[in-house]
Scaffold this motif. Structure first.
Motif, PDB file in Angstrom:
ATOM      1  N   ALA A   1       0.836  -1.208   0.000  1.00 44.36           N
ATOM      2  CA  ALA A   1       0.000   0.000   0.000  1.00 44.36           C
ATOM      3  C   ALA A   1       0.866   1.250   0.000  1.00 44.36           C
ATOM      4  O   ALA A   1       1.917   1.310   0.637  1.00 44.36           O
ATOM      5  CB  ALA A   1      -0.904   0.001   1.236  1.00 44.36           C
TER       6      ALA A   1
ATOM      7  N   ALA B   1      -4.536   7.894  -0.667  1.00 45.67           N
ATOM      8  CA  ALA B   1      -4.705   6.975   0.460  1.00 45.67           C
ATOM      9  C   ALA B   1      -6.162   6.930   0.911  1.00 45.67           C
ATOM     10  O   ALA B   1      -6.694   5.854   1.221  1.00 45.67           O
ATOM     11  CB  ALA B   1      -3.805   7.402   1.618  1.00 45.67           C
ATOM     12  N   LEU B   2      -6.820   8.086   0.942  1.00 47.10           N
ATOM     13  CA  LEU B   2      -8.236   8.114   1.316  1.00 47.10           C
ATOM     14  C   LEU B   2      -9.093   7.383   0.288  1.00 47.10           C
ATOM     15  O   LEU B   2     -10.074   6.723   0.647  1.00 47.10           O
ATOM     16  CB  LEU B   2      -8.708   9.560   1.485  1.00 47.10           C
ATOM     17  N   CYS B   3      -8.716   7.475  -0.980  1.00 46.75           N
ATOM     18  CA  CYS B   3      -9.439   6.714  -2.011  1.00 46.75           C
ATOM     19  C   CYS B   3      -9.247   5.211  -1.811  1.00 46.75           C
ATOM     20  O   CYS B   3     -10.174   4.422  -2.033  1.00 46.75           O
ATOM     21  CB  CYS B   3      -8.961   7.123  -3.399  1.00 46.75           C
ATOM     22  N   ASP B   4      -8.053   4.800  -1.389  1.00 49.76           N
ATOM     23  CA  ASP B   4      -7.829   3.378  -1.092  1.00 49.76           C
ATOM     24  C   ASP B   4      -8.806   2.902  -0.024  1.00 49.76           C
ATOM     25  O   ASP B   4      -9.285   1.756  -0.063  1.00 49.76           O
ATOM     26  CB  ASP B   4      -6.403   3.152  -0.595  1.00 49.76           C
ATOM     27  N   LEU B   5      -9.072   3.759   0.946  1.00 48.87           N
ATOM     28  CA  LEU B   5      -9.942   3.406   2.067  1.00 48.87           C
ATOM     29  C   LEU B   5     -11.410   3.634   1.769  1.00 48.87           C
ATOM     30  O   LEU B   5     -12.275   3.226   2.544  1.00 48.87           O
ATOM     31  CB  LEU B   5      -9.519   4.205   3.308  1.00 48.87           C
ATOM     32  N   HIS B   6     -11.686   4.291   0.644  1.00 48.40           N
ATOM     33  CA  HIS B   6     -13.059   4.502   0.165  1.00 48.40           C
ATOM     34  C   HIS B   6     -13.117   4.066  -1.299  1.00 48.40           C
ATOM     35  O   HIS B   6     -13.128   4.895  -2.205  1.00 48.40           O
ATOM     36  CB  HIS B   6     -13.461   5.981   0.275  1.00 48.40           C
TER      37      HIS B   6
ATOM     38  N   THR C   1     -14.430  12.523   6.892  1.00 46.94           N
ATOM     39  CA  THR C   1     -14.390  11.060   6.829  1.00 46.94           C
ATOM     40  C   THR C   1     -13.658  10.484   8.028  1.00 46.94           C
ATOM     41  O   THR C   1     -12.713  11.081   8.553  1.00 46.94           O
ATOM     42  CB  THR C   1     -13.708  10.577   5.534  1.00 46.94           C
TER      43      THR C   1
ATOM     44  N   PRO D   1     -11.622   7.791   8.130  1.00 43.35           N
ATOM     45  CA  PRO D   1     -10.200   7.552   7.878  1.00 43.35           C
ATOM     46  C   PRO D   1      -9.352   8.815   8.003  1.00 43.35           C
ATOM     47  O   PRO D   1      -8.225   8.764   8.508  1.00 43.35           O
ATOM     48  CB  PRO D   1     -10.182   6.997   6.450  1.00 43.35           C
TER      49      PRO D   1
END
Length: 229
Positions: free
Chosen positions: A28, A66-71, A203, A205
């Motif tokens: 990641a 990184a936020l897109c990875d978590l969403h 968000t 995260p």
């Protein structure tokens, strides 16, 4: 802006261990700029050499990714170009007035709105030159136009852009930058930054990231860490 070193100063183990590294694609946070986003950056960067917005934007891009990875439901083709373009409008505000727009104890809301409007126009132009999908362009432009002044999020994509923008302030680069903007000690800058980040994120995260970044930043101010040199 100091460029982080890319090569080691030493090899204390005395052996080449590179053959044992995993495939970067399996780890990641190792992907960097996507090719299409690099095209946006190439056209946008000329508008970002104001108030350290070039470094701010690069780090915010990483946080947004990184936020897109978590969403996974977020649209990267909206979020990532939007974060690259969000602060381009400061290039059309007189440079000696830029920091007055966000100064503690003062502020110029009119300049904040002006940079959003100018940034929206620049975003529309850059994305049109790249032939991007008109529906995505419209969403990106709407995100840029209001990313600071609008207190609500239009969508998850908008929320991620807003959160990534704010999270940068807690990075080492962000803290260093805010210190020099306002002549603050590292500890004072962290207090100011925290007041403008924690409690203003959309968000979960991002809230977790903010706590982690703040914890690291705080340790950089304690006597025990400072004594290590």
């Amino acid at each position: 802006m100091v460029v982080p070193r890319q090569h080691p100063d030493a090899n204390h183990v005395g052996q080449d261990v590179t053959a044992h590294l995993p495939d970067p694609a399996s780890v990641a946070g190792t992907s960097g700029f996507r090719p299409g986003d690099a095209d946006v950056w190439r056209l946008a960067v000329e508008y970002l050499h104001v108030r350290s917005n070039d470094g701010h934007t690069a780090y915010s891009y990483g946080l947004a990714a990184a936020l897109c990875d978590l969403h996974p439901e977020a649209d990267r083709d909206v979020v990532l170009p939007a974060i690259i373009l969000h602060d381009t409008g400061w290039s059309r505000v007189p440079e000696d007035e830029v920091l007055e727009a966000i100064r503690p104890g003062g502020g110029r809301p009119d300049l904040v709105i002006r940079h959003e409007k100018e940034g929206a126009a620049i975003a529309a132009d850059v994305l049109a030159r790249l032939g991007r999908d008109p529906a995505q362009v419209a969403e990106i432009v709407a995100i840029v136009d209001g990313h600071d002044s609008r207190t609500t999020a239009l969508s998850l994509d908008d929320a991620i852009v807003k959160d990534a923008d704010k999270l940068w302030r807690l990075t080492p680069h962000g803290v260093d930058t805010v210190m020099d903007w306002f002549g603050l000690t590292r500890e004072q800058a962290l207090v100011l930054i925290g007041s403008r980040v924690h409690g203003h994120l959309f968000t979960e995260p991002a809230r977790a990231m903010a706590r982690a970044l703040a914890a690291v930043a705080r340790i950089d101010t304690v006597p025990q860490r400072i004594a290590l040199g």
